[in-house]
Design an enzyme around this catalytic site. Sequence first.
Site, PDB file in Angstrom:
ATOM      1  N   HIS A  51       0.798  -1.226   0.000  1.00  0.00           N
ATOM      2  CA  HIS A  51       0.000   0.000   0.000  1.00  0.00           C
ATOM      3  C   HIS A  51       0.833   1.279   0.000  1.00  0.00           C
ATOM      4  CE1 HIS A  51      -3.272  -2.831   0.591  1.00  0.00           C
ATOM      5  NE2 HIS A  51      -3.911  -1.948  -0.154  1.00  0.00           N
ATOM      6  N   ARG A  64     -10.616   3.508  -1.330  1.00  0.00           N
ATOM      7  CA  ARG A  64     -10.178   2.648  -0.218  1.00  0.00           C
ATOM      8  C   ARG A  64     -10.465   3.371   1.097  1.00  0.00           C
ATOM      9  NH1 ARG A  64      -5.777   1.421  -4.012  1.00  0.00           N
ATOM     10  NH2 ARG A  64      -5.463  -0.835  -4.089  1.00  0.00           N
ATOM     11  N   ARG A  76     -15.572   1.345  -1.383  1.00  0.00           N
ATOM     12  CA  ARG A  76     -15.384   0.019  -0.798  1.00  0.00           C
ATOM     13  C   ARG A  76     -15.484   0.110   0.717  1.00  0.00           C
ATOM     14  NH1 ARG A  76      -9.756  -2.998  -1.783  1.00  0.00           N
ATOM     15  NH2 ARG A  76      -8.978  -1.505  -0.271  1.00  0.00           N
ATOM     16  N   ASN A 103      -4.459  -7.296  -7.121  1.00  0.00           N
ATOM     17  CA  ASN A 103      -3.347  -7.276  -6.157  1.00  0.00           C
ATOM     18  C   ASN A 103      -3.454  -8.482  -5.237  1.00  0.00           C
ATOM     19  OD1 ASN A 103      -2.995  -4.828  -7.329  1.00  0.00           O
ATOM     20  ND2 ASN A 103      -3.797  -3.646  -5.619  1.00  0.00           N
ATOM     21  N   ARG A 157       2.106 -10.657  -1.323  1.00  0.00           N
ATOM     22  CA  ARG A 157       2.363  -9.447  -2.123  1.00  0.00           C
ATOM     23  C   ARG A 157       3.388  -8.515  -1.486  1.00  0.00           C
ATOM     24  NH1 ARG A 157      -3.541  -6.415  -1.662  1.00  0.00           N
ATOM     25  NH2 ARG A 157      -2.544  -4.463  -2.145  1.00  0.00           N
ATOM     26  N   CYS A 170      -9.867  -3.038 -10.374  1.00  0.00           N
ATOM     27  CA  CYS A 170      -9.267  -1.925  -9.637  1.00  0.00           C
ATOM     28  C   CYS A 170      -7.915  -2.300  -9.041  1.00  0.00           C
ATOM     29  CB  CYS A 170     -10.211  -1.413  -8.565  1.00  0.00           C
ATOM     30  SG  CYS A 170     -10.690  -2.685  -7.392  1.00  0.00           S
TER      31      CYS A 170
HETATM   32  C1  PEP Z   1      -6.719  -5.540  -4.818  1.00  0.00           C
HETATM   33  O1  PEP Z   1      -6.580  -6.441  -3.992  1.00  0.00           O
HETATM   34  O2  PEP Z   1      -6.451  -5.657  -6.024  1.00  0.00           O
HETATM   35  C2  PEP Z   1      -7.242  -4.224  -4.396  1.00  0.00           C
HETATM   36  C3  PEP Z   1      -7.553  -3.299  -5.274  1.00  0.00           C
HETATM   37  O3  PEP Z   1      -7.363  -3.997  -3.055  1.00  0.00           O
HETATM   38  P1  PEP Z   1      -6.143  -3.632  -2.091  1.00  0.00           P
HETATM   39  O4  PEP Z   1      -4.946  -3.357  -2.962  1.00  0.00           O
HETATM   40  O5  PEP Z   1      -6.549  -2.455  -1.289  1.00  0.00           O
HETATM   41  O6  PEP Z   1      -6.000  -4.874  -1.277  1.00  0.00           O
HETATM   42 MG    MG Z   2      -7.367  -6.300  -1.994  1.00  0.00          MG
END
Ligand code: PEP
Ligand code: MG
Length: 572
Positions: free
Chosen positions: A188, A295, A331, A453, A464, A501
């Site tokens: 993030h 977010r 969200r 993601n 990740r 997204c």
């Molecule tokens: C994702 O998981 O692709 C997403 C957009 O949410 P975040 O990156 O906030 O987990």
């Molecule tokens: Mg996510």
Amino acid sequence: MNIKGIGASAGIAIGKVYKFQQAEFSIEKQNISSVEKELEKLKSAIDHSERELEIIRDKTKETIDEEHAAVFDAHIQILKDPSIIDEVEKIVKEQRVNVEYAFHEVTNNYINMFESMEDEYMKERAADIKDVKKRVISHILDVKICDPSLIDEEVIVIAHDLTPSDTAQLNKKYVLGFATNIGGRTSHSAIMACSLEIPAVVGTKTLLEEVKDGELLIVDGINGHVILNPSEDELKEYKEKAKKYEEQKNMLKKFVDKKTRTMDGYEVELGSNIGSPNDLDGVISNGAEGIGLYRTEFLYMGKDHFPTEDEQFKAYKEVLEKMGDKPVVIRTLDIGGDKELSYMEMPKELNPFLGHRAIRLCLEKVDLFKTQLRALLRASAYGNLKIMFPMIATINDFKRAKEVLIGVKEEMIKEGIKISDNIEVGIMVEIPSTAILADQFAKEVDFFSIGTNDLIQYTFAADRMNEKVSYLYQPYNPSLLRLIKMVIDAAHKEGKWAGMCGEMAGSQLAIPLLLGLGLDEFSMSATKVLESRYLISKLNKKHTHDLVSKALQMNNNEDVVKLVEEYISEVE
Ligand code: PEP
Ligand code: MG
């Protein structure tokens, strides 16, 4: 020296290193010869801390908002608390010991006292005292404090890692770029760097240990590497690259007010991801056609309490009003994983990304969830709101979340509160179980937004945040493309729309494939909107369909990358 990492936010920065590293210190009890000198040290450390906290408070007010800034007013109050100061002075005088030891002892007593209280709010006070303690003792010992909002000259920040709230406090005026040892493209802090338009490289493994404060460094966020102490030739080369990058950015400005349309006239929607109403300027100046992901968890971070219904309502209303009739997908709270709240006790989990996060947590802490839903429904009267639930793994998860929403809505209608009667309710597709069962989900939801993601990390079982397994972050692997295809096809069969997204939606290599798969909405960081619109304007929908048919039959990421690279070079 050239150090490889992962490009997290495009652009080139050249500047002096600022090591963002918290100093470790150990406090030992020592006998002193002059009480007066010790008390002077205390006074000067408190004065210094107060000045610093005032700066941080003012900057936070400027860059975030008043509520976040109020945390630092609370710190100033603790700092000047006469009972703490009296007790410290008494110990120094009576025991003739060093002042840092006395301060450490007194504040620890208070921290233990607050930590043992039942009341959540009182417990949170312990964290504030810890912060103040660290600041004052650092000043007594004269060691550097790392606080992003204290930076007041142009630098490149180098850290082991930056938390999302550290990143939010980076001031673009002074922080030319940043690089971290750990983290992946979709951590993030990387995502926030992108919306702040600060060039960034993450996952350099050892950079923090290699650099010294003040050394010259180049951050190449486009190719994902940094150059320490560059030669004259390298400096010249990168200044030239930075210039070209700026020129390209200027050229793209003519696409701001254009529709997003392929050469053969097929239109898609290009939305933007945001973390706070502060990101809206970038959304509007880059001509995004909506918000594909807000977010909301960032509204909960960097505070000392859960945001109230009114606080949330204000933020959601601002976003909806500023976007007019354009769609805004908000969200619900997605806390957990790499996103923590300092004021909420979250038991340590072995695998936080597989743990009690997002909708799972909201379905347990229903009051928390209801407060957010009330704020969202109230705000719905001011624009084109769509509500999205994160981390849905089963149809039952979705039904339970929707039931809470319906219950809240009924209560509010009884209270006479005005609510839009046209709110779509959809889900993030981030978990393979949901992608696999997309045909069933499509009968229940109004839309899908694919969160690559997380979907990639769960599909390839590769954290990740862990740069060691970042080679498994494989958006072009046909296994992932097939999952995406299942989701889009399932949505279309039921007359619903499918968006994306995750960071993949803004990747120039992925766009031709996603277009060929029939994705309806692409949501990305605002800085990627114009280059994506430009790329799409050069593509032909029919050709992308052929392209993706070939890709789906391949058996690895690299071959698909090659295929798309060749395709794009022919288009250009
Ligand atoms: C994702 O998981 O692709 C997403 C957009 O949410 P975040 O990156 O906030 O987990
Ligand atoms: Mg996510």
